[in-house]
Scaffold this motif. Structure first.
Motif, short mmCIF file in Angstrom:
data_model
loop_
_atom_site.label_atom_id
_atom_site.label_comp_id
_atom_site.label_asym_id
_atom_site.label_seq_id
_atom_site.Cartn_x
_atom_site.Cartn_y
_atom_site.Cartn_z
N SER A 270 45.34 41.78 37.91
CA SER A 270 46.31 40.74 38.27
C SER A 270 47.52 41.35 38.98
CB SER A 270 46.79 39.99 37.01
OG SER A 270 45.72 39.32 36.39
N ALA A 271 47.95 42.53 38.51
CA ALA A 271 49.09 43.21 39.13
C ALA A 271 48.79 43.58 40.58
CB ALA A 271 49.46 44.46 38.33
N VAL A 272 47.55 43.98 40.88
CA VAL A 272 47.17 44.33 42.26
C VAL A 272 47.24 43.10 43.16
CG1 VAL A 272 45.29 45.10 43.75
CG2 VAL A 272 45.72 46.28 41.60
N ILE A 273 46.71 41.97 42.67
CA ILE A 273 46.74 40.74 43.47
C ILE A 273 48.19 40.34 43.78
CG2 ILE A 273 46.16 38.29 43.52
CD1 ILE A 273 43.79 38.96 41.66
N LEU A 274 49.04 40.38 42.75
CA LEU A 274 50.45 40.00 42.95
C LEU A 274 51.16 40.98 43.87
CD1 LEU A 274 51.39 38.87 39.32
CD2 LEU A 274 51.06 37.43 41.33
N HIS A 275 50.82 42.27 43.76
CA HIS A 275 51.48 43.25 44.64
C HIS A 275 51.01 43.09 46.08
CE1 HIS A 275 53.46 46.85 46.02
NE2 HIS A 275 53.96 47.03 44.82
N SER A 276 49.77 42.64 46.27
CA SER A 276 49.30 42.38 47.63
C SER A 276 50.06 41.19 48.22
CB SER A 276 47.80 42.08 47.62
OG SER A 276 47.32 41.89 48.94
N ASN B 61 42.81 32.78 33.01
CA ASN B 61 43.01 34.05 33.72
C ASN B 61 42.32 34.02 35.08
OD1 ASN B 61 43.77 37.02 33.72
ND2 ASN B 61 41.57 37.18 33.95
N MET B 62 41.09 33.50 35.10
CA MET B 62 40.34 33.43 36.37
C MET B 62 41.02 32.46 37.34
SD MET B 62 36.32 32.49 36.98
CE MET B 62 35.79 33.91 36.02
N ALA B 63 41.47 31.31 36.82
CA ALA B 63 42.11 30.31 37.68
C ALA B 63 43.43 30.84 38.26
CB ALA B 63 42.37 29.03 36.89
N ALA B 64 44.22 31.53 37.43
CA ALA B 64 45.50 32.07 37.90
C ALA B 64 45.28 33.13 38.97
CB ALA B 64 46.27 32.66 36.71
N ASN B 65 44.33 34.03 38.74
CA ASN B 65 44.05 35.07 39.73
C ASN B 65 43.47 34.48 41.02
OD1 ASN B 65 44.94 37.32 38.27
ND2 ASN B 65 43.01 37.49 37.17
N ALA B 66 42.61 33.46 40.87
CA ALA B 66 42.02 32.82 42.05
C ALA B 66 43.10 32.13 42.89
CB ALA B 66 40.96 31.82 41.63
N LEU B 67 44.04 31.48 42.22
CA LEU B 67 45.12 30.78 42.93
C LEU B 67 45.99 31.77 43.70
CD1 LEU B 67 46.47 28.02 43.40
CD2 LEU B 67 47.92 28.50 41.42
N MET B 68 46.38 32.87 43.04
CA MET B 68 47.19 33.88 43.72
C MET B 68 46.39 34.56 44.83
SD MET B 68 50.06 33.47 42.35
CE MET B 68 50.92 34.79 43.18
N GLY B 69 45.09 34.74 44.60
CA GLY B 69 44.23 35.34 45.61
C GLY B 69 44.12 34.47 46.86
N LEU B 70 44.01 33.15 46.67
CA LEU B 70 43.93 32.23 47.81
C LEU B 70 45.24 32.22 48.59
CD1 LEU B 70 41.99 29.22 46.25
CD2 LEU B 70 41.17 30.80 48.02
N LEU B 71 46.37 32.28 47.86
CA LEU B 71 47.68 32.37 48.53
C LEU B 71 47.74 33.65 49.36
CD1 LEU B 71 50.68 31.61 48.98
CD2 LEU B 71 51.20 32.79 46.83
N ASN B 72 47.28 34.74 48.79
CA ASN B 72 47.26 36.03 49.48
C ASN B 72 46.43 35.97 50.76
OD1 ASN B 72 47.92 38.84 49.57
ND2 ASN B 72 45.87 39.32 48.83
N VAL B 73 45.23 35.39 50.65
CA VAL B 73 44.32 35.29 51.79
C VAL B 73 44.93 34.43 52.90
CG1 VAL B 73 42.12 34.30 52.56
CG2 VAL B 73 42.20 35.66 50.48
#
Length: 273
Positions: free
Chosen positions: A126-132, A177-189
């Motif tokens: 999760s920290a990697v996704i947020l740092h990206s 956990n999966m939903a939170a990471n997926a949401l941040m991942g989509l924002l990142n993308v």
């Protein structure tokens, strides 16, 4: 009856006789299911894996190690090629260390799955996704608006603290956990792709960033292919980790090119001034 004594390396890596008994019983159950013509069962939501020495999931553990190694080598290359005066230098180096930490715990988790190693693996991912996301914000907005990036950094740190606190102190909710990471991942993308498309004409190296973002999304679809491990070793998650190794290299190559571009752009601006 299972053996009472274990090799020394098993004990040193946290395998107890009880754990080994569970492992042997798992394979006994799998054998009965397969011989009876039934589907391979999952145990606590996970497929059975053939242990190698003390490595519980050898393919995923080795792939995680190679990802960490690739990140470390590319960090050294980045620091050798990019002067610290480059505006993105501290953010990129910090991202590399956050990624290295995540791959370290991913290797540990796939080597020995416990409640503690599982949480550390998930939290560091999760920290990697947020740092990206933070890296993207600094590159697209923060170089001109330092006050904005400070507020955004505080927000991301608060979000990560609340995320970890909820999963640790309230309930370890896999779905959340999966939903939170997926949401941040989509924002990142979406954020990275929008920036890449807007800057493609004047920044030829952005194709590397766009390729990494798109290929990561394609690789993520592997997680939907939930099948029993091939040869009891290679599953969809291991294939995902194997696929991210070259993408790690390509993304750091983009960071190098972009940091050098920013350094040159700042230098030219100072000459004009």
């Amino acid at each position: 009856h299972f053996r009472a004594r274990q090799p020394l390396y098993m004990g040193l890596t946290g395998w107890t006789c009880r754990d080994d008994c569970k492992y042997q019983c798992m394979w006994l159950t799998v054998r009965f299911y397969v011989q009876g013509g039934h589907r391979v069962p999952q145990f606590h939501g996970k497929w059975p894996f053939s242990r190698f020495l003390f490595f519980q999931e050898p393919a995923s553990a080795f792939a995680s190690f190679l990802n960490g190694l690739a990140s470390f080598v590319m960090l050294l290359r980045y620091k050798a090629a990019v002067p610290p005066a480059s505006p993105m230098y501290p953010t990129c180096v910090a991202f590399a260390w956050v990624s290295l930490n995540a791959w370290f715990w991913s290797t540990i988790f796939h080597t020995r799955d416990t409640a503690v190693t599982e949480k550390l693996d998930y939290f560091c991912a999760s920290a990697v996704i947020l740092h990206s996301v933070y890296l993207c914000c600094v590159r697209t907005l923060g170089l001109q608006r330092p006050a904005l990036i400070s507020i955004f950094r505080a927000f991301l740190l608060l979000f990560l603290a609340c995320h970890i606190s909820y999963l640790t102190l309230v309930r370890f909710d896999y779905g959340y956990n999966m939903a939170a990471n997926a949401l941040m991942g989509l924002l990142n993308v979406a954020w990275w792709l929008r920036w890449c498309l807007r800057n493609r004409p004047r920044l030829p190296h952005v194709w590397k960033c766009a390729a990494v973002v798109l290929l990561l999304q394609a690789l993520a679809l592997l997680e939907l292919l939930d099948f029993p491990p091939i040869f009891w070793v290679l599953d969809a998650h291991a294939l995902w980790h194997i696929g991210t190794i070259p993408l790690n290299v390509l993304f750091y190559s983009f960071l190098m090119d972009d940091s050098l571009y920013l350094l040159k752009a700042n230098s030219d601006l100072l000459k004009v001034d």
